[in-house]
Design a protein around this motif. Structure first.
Motif, PDB file in Angstrom:
ATOM      1  N   HIS A 271       0.837  -1.206   0.000  1.00 50.96           N
ATOM      2  CA  HIS A 271       0.000   0.000   0.000  1.00 50.96           C
ATOM      3  C   HIS A 271       0.874   1.258   0.000  1.00 50.96           C
ATOM      4  N   SER A 272       1.917   1.266   0.817  1.00 48.97           N
ATOM      5  CA  SER A 272       2.833   2.418   0.869  1.00 48.97           C
ATOM      6  C   SER A 272       3.556   2.602  -0.458  1.00 48.97           C
ATOM      7  N   SER A 273       3.903   1.499  -1.115  1.00 52.62           N
ATOM      8  CA  SER A 273       4.612   1.584  -2.394  1.00 52.62           C
ATOM      9  C   SER A 273       3.750   2.222  -3.481  1.00 52.62           C
ATOM     10  N   LEU A 274       2.435   1.985  -3.408  1.00 53.80           N
ATOM     11  CA  LEU A 274       1.530   2.456  -4.462  1.00 53.80           C
ATOM     12  C   LEU A 274       0.876   3.802  -4.153  1.00 53.80           C
ATOM     13  N   GLU A 275       0.962   4.238  -2.909  1.00 52.91           N
ATOM     14  CA  GLU A 275       0.217   5.421  -2.480  1.00 52.91           C
ATOM     15  C   GLU A 275       0.577   6.667  -3.285  1.00 52.91           C
ATOM     16  N   LYS A 276       1.851   6.849  -3.605  1.00 51.88           N
ATOM     17  CA  LYS A 276       2.290   8.062  -4.293  1.00 51.88           C
ATOM     18  C   LYS A 276       1.782   8.149  -5.731  1.00 51.88           C
ATOM     19  N   TYR A 277       1.311   7.037  -6.291  1.00 55.05           N
ATOM     20  CA  TYR A 277       0.849   7.051  -7.679  1.00 55.05           C
ATOM     21  C   TYR A 277      -0.620   7.458  -7.824  1.00 55.05           C
ATOM     22  N   LYS A 278      -1.337   7.587  -6.716  1.00 54.54           N
ATOM     23  CA  LYS A 278      -2.703   8.125  -6.705  1.00 54.54           C
ATOM     24  C   LYS A 278      -3.654   7.360  -7.636  1.00 54.54           C
ATOM     25  N   PHE A 279      -3.611   6.030  -7.578  1.00 52.90           N
ATOM     26  CA  PHE A 279      -4.518   5.235  -8.403  1.00 52.90           C
ATOM     27  C   PHE A 279      -5.954   5.398  -7.931  1.00 52.90           C
ATOM     28  N   GLU A 280      -6.876   5.410  -8.866  1.00 54.60           N
ATOM     29  CA  GLU A 280      -8.297   5.429  -8.541  1.00 54.60           C
ATOM     30  C   GLU A 280      -8.718   4.092  -7.937  1.00 54.60           C
ATOM     31  N   HIS A 281      -8.125   3.010  -8.444  1.00 53.82           N
ATOM     32  CA  HIS A 281      -8.497   1.673  -7.964  1.00 53.82           C
ATOM     33  C   HIS A 281      -7.313   0.738  -8.205  1.00 53.82           C
ATOM     34  N   THR A 282      -7.011  -0.082  -7.219  1.00 49.08           N
ATOM     35  CA  THR A 282      -5.969  -1.095  -7.388  1.00 49.08           C
ATOM     36  C   THR A 282      -6.485  -2.445  -6.901  1.00 49.08           C
ATOM     37  N   THR A 283      -6.066  -3.498  -7.587  1.00 50.33           N
ATOM     38  CA  THR A 283      -6.347  -4.861  -7.162  1.00 50.33           C
ATOM     39  C   THR A 283      -5.026  -5.620  -7.161  1.00 50.33           C
ATOM     40  N   VAL A 284      -4.631  -6.104  -5.980  1.00 47.40           N
ATOM     41  CA  VAL A 284      -3.370  -6.822  -5.835  1.00 47.40           C
ATOM     42  C   VAL A 284      -3.661  -8.213  -5.298  1.00 47.40           C
ATOM     43  N   GLU A 285      -3.279  -9.225  -6.068  1.00 53.18           N
ATOM     44  CA  GLU A 285      -3.456 -10.603  -5.616  1.00 53.18           C
ATOM     45  C   GLU A 285      -2.117 -11.160  -5.141  1.00 53.18           C
ATOM     46  N   LEU A 286      -2.138 -11.788  -3.969  1.00 55.85           N
ATOM     47  CA  LEU A 286      -0.933 -12.394  -3.396  1.00 55.85           C
ATOM     48  C   LEU A 286      -0.946 -13.891  -3.656  1.00 55.85           C
ATOM     49  N   GLU A 287       0.128 -14.410  -4.238  1.00 57.54           N
ATOM     50  CA  GLU A 287       0.231 -15.838  -4.539  1.00 57.54           C
ATOM     51  C   GLU A 287       1.425 -16.437  -3.788  1.00 57.54           C
ATOM     52  N   PHE A 288       1.198 -17.567  -3.153  1.00 57.21           N
ATOM     53  CA  PHE A 288       2.297 -18.263  -2.478  1.00 57.21           C
ATOM     54  C   PHE A 288       3.214 -18.903  -3.523  1.00 57.21           C
ATOM     55  N   ALA A 289       4.433 -19.193  -3.124  1.00 56.16           N
ATOM     56  CA  ALA A 289       5.473 -19.650  -4.057  1.00 56.16           C
ATOM     57  C   ALA A 289       5.058 -20.916  -4.810  1.00 56.16           C
ATOM     58  N   ASN A 290       4.387 -21.833  -4.149  1.00 55.32           N
ATOM     59  CA  ASN A 290       4.003 -23.091  -4.786  1.00 55.32           C
ATOM     60  C   ASN A 290       2.568 -23.091  -5.311  1.00 55.32           C
ATOM     61  N   GLU A 291       1.977 -21.914  -5.385  1.00 55.49           N
ATOM     62  CA  GLU A 291       0.576 -21.792  -5.830  1.00 55.49           C
ATOM     63  C   GLU A 291       0.531 -21.502  -7.324  1.00 55.49           C
ATOM     64  N   GLN A 292      -0.339 -22.196  -8.036  1.00 55.88           N
ATOM     65  CA  GLN A 292      -0.491 -21.936  -9.461  1.00 55.88           C
ATOM     66  C   GLN A 292      -1.472 -20.811  -9.685  1.00 55.88           C
ATOM     67  N   CYS A 293      -1.079 -19.864 -10.513  1.00 57.84           N
ATOM     68  CA  CYS A 293      -1.944 -18.711 -10.819  1.00 57.84           C
ATOM     69  C   CYS A 293      -3.211 -19.180 -11.512  1.00 57.84           C
ATOM     70  N   ARG A 294      -4.345 -18.735 -11.004  1.00 56.96           N
ATOM     71  CA  ARG A 294      -5.616 -19.180 -11.593  1.00 56.96           C
ATOM     72  C   ARG A 294      -5.860 -18.554 -12.963  1.00 56.96           C
ATOM     73  N   ASP A 295      -5.127 -17.471 -13.297  1.00 58.11           N
ATOM     74  CA  ASP A 295      -5.279 -16.819 -14.604  1.00 58.11           C
ATOM     75  C   ASP A 295      -4.229 -17.282 -15.601  1.00 58.11           C
ATOM     76  N   GLU A 296      -3.450 -18.294 -15.207  1.00 60.21           N
ATOM     77  CA  GLU A 296      -2.378 -18.769 -16.085  1.00 60.21           C
ATOM     78  C   GLU A 296      -2.974 -19.409 -17.333  1.00 60.21           C
ATOM     79  N   VAL A 297      -2.401 -19.039 -18.477  1.00 58.87           N
ATOM     80  CA  VAL A 297      -2.876 -19.593 -19.750  1.00 58.87           C
ATOM     81  C   VAL A 297      -2.236 -20.957 -19.964  1.00 58.87           C
ATOM     82  N   ASN A 298      -3.039 -21.976 -20.193  1.00 53.57           N
ATOM     83  CA  ASN A 298      -2.528 -23.324 -20.403  1.00 53.57           C
ATOM     84  C   ASN A 298      -2.123 -23.510 -21.860  1.00 53.57           C
TER      85      ASN A 298
END
Length: 298
Positions: A271-298
């Protein structure tokens, strides 16, 4: 993980609507006066400019309505709200101004071969009034920095420069019978305006195509990766709703040793890293190291 930035944007949009409203009112009143003045002076140049100002009034009125619409809250149909309607207004006005400028060129170029001598005294009075009215309207819009206001400002600056040209020509014509100066100056300022309008139209079209709105992509990427618990990122996207309000989404891949206890502090760091950019909306997804991204293209 979401964040929003509404209050400042809402205030700016409301102010923009007020400034565009002022410009619309002044332009409509002056267009009526200009038609009457063109008829009284028997000046085809002023009548042509009155028609052009009528087009300006219609486009400014459209922009005003679209800008006010952009203040409406989001709903099921427009989940991001109506901000892009303001961008639509900028596109419409850019196109109208381009068409209007081309029309002026088509009117002015033939007059190089057959220049006409207008009623000079009436031109002087109307040009002074035109510079004052359009100059004040342009000044009001210059207080804003929205894309819509910038495009509209070129409408009014075109009118100001046009009346400056009329004023200069009318003064010269009082002493020298050189009516050809009128089309020469008209062509010059119209080409200047077209150059700037094309630049704004390019920016507007790029935003419609969801191009990244600025050159900060690599800087934001570096800021996000600077968090010691983030090993990588992907699905990193930035786009703009209306040229001012930007939106960002990203997936952050976490280090293997990240525990649930670390997640709260990590979210605060992001949040602190992004605050200075004044985004209207942000969505940040956190993925664990061994987790497969659900948006990954097969």
């Amino acid at each position: 993980m979401h964040s929003h930035n509404h209050s400042h944007s809402q205030e700016n949009s409301t102010d923009a609507s007020k400034r565009i409203g002022w410009a619309f009112f002044l332009n409509v009143v002056f267009t009526v006066i200009e038609f009457i003045g063109g008829w009284l002076t028997n000046s085809t140049a002023i009548m042509a400019d009155a028609v052009h100002d009528l087009g300006d009034s219609l486009s400014i009125g459209t922009a005003w309505g679209l800008n006010k619409l952009s203040d409406k809250d989001s709903n099921q149909t427009f989940s991001y709200g109506y901000k892009r309607f303001s961008l639509l207004g900028a596109l419409i006005n850019g196109i109208v101004l381009t068409v209007g400028s081309i029309w002026i060129l088509l009117e002015a170029i033939p007059r190089l071969a057959e220049p006409e001598m207008p009623q000079v005294e009436g031109m002087v009075l109307l040009s002074i009034f035109g510079m004052a009215v359009n100059g004040f309207a342009a000044y009001k819009l210059s207080e804003g920095d929205s894309l819509n206001e910038r495009v509209l400002n070129w409408h009014l600056l075109e009118d100001v420069l046009g009346w400056v040209a009329v004023f200069i020509v009318s003064i010269v014509l009082m002493f020298k019978p050189w009516p050809i100066l009128d089309p020469i100056l008209s062509i010059g300022f119209t080409l200047f305006i077209l150059f700037n309008v094309f630049r704004n139209l390019k920016e507007t079209l790029m935003l419609f195509l969801q191009a990244t709105p600025d050159k900060q992509l690599s800087k934001i990427r570096s800021d996000l990766l600077a968090n010691d618990k983030v090993s990588d990122l992907h699905h990193f996207h930035i786009w703009s709703l209306d040229g001012e309000r930007n939106v960002m989404t990203v997936h952050l891949v976490l280090d293997e040793d990240v525990s649930l206890e670390h997640l709260q502090s990590l979210k605060e760091n992001v949040h602190s890293s992004l605050e200075k950019y004044k985004f209207e909306h942000t969505t940040v997804e956190l993925e664990f190291a061994n987790e497969q991204c659900r948006d990954e293209v097969n």
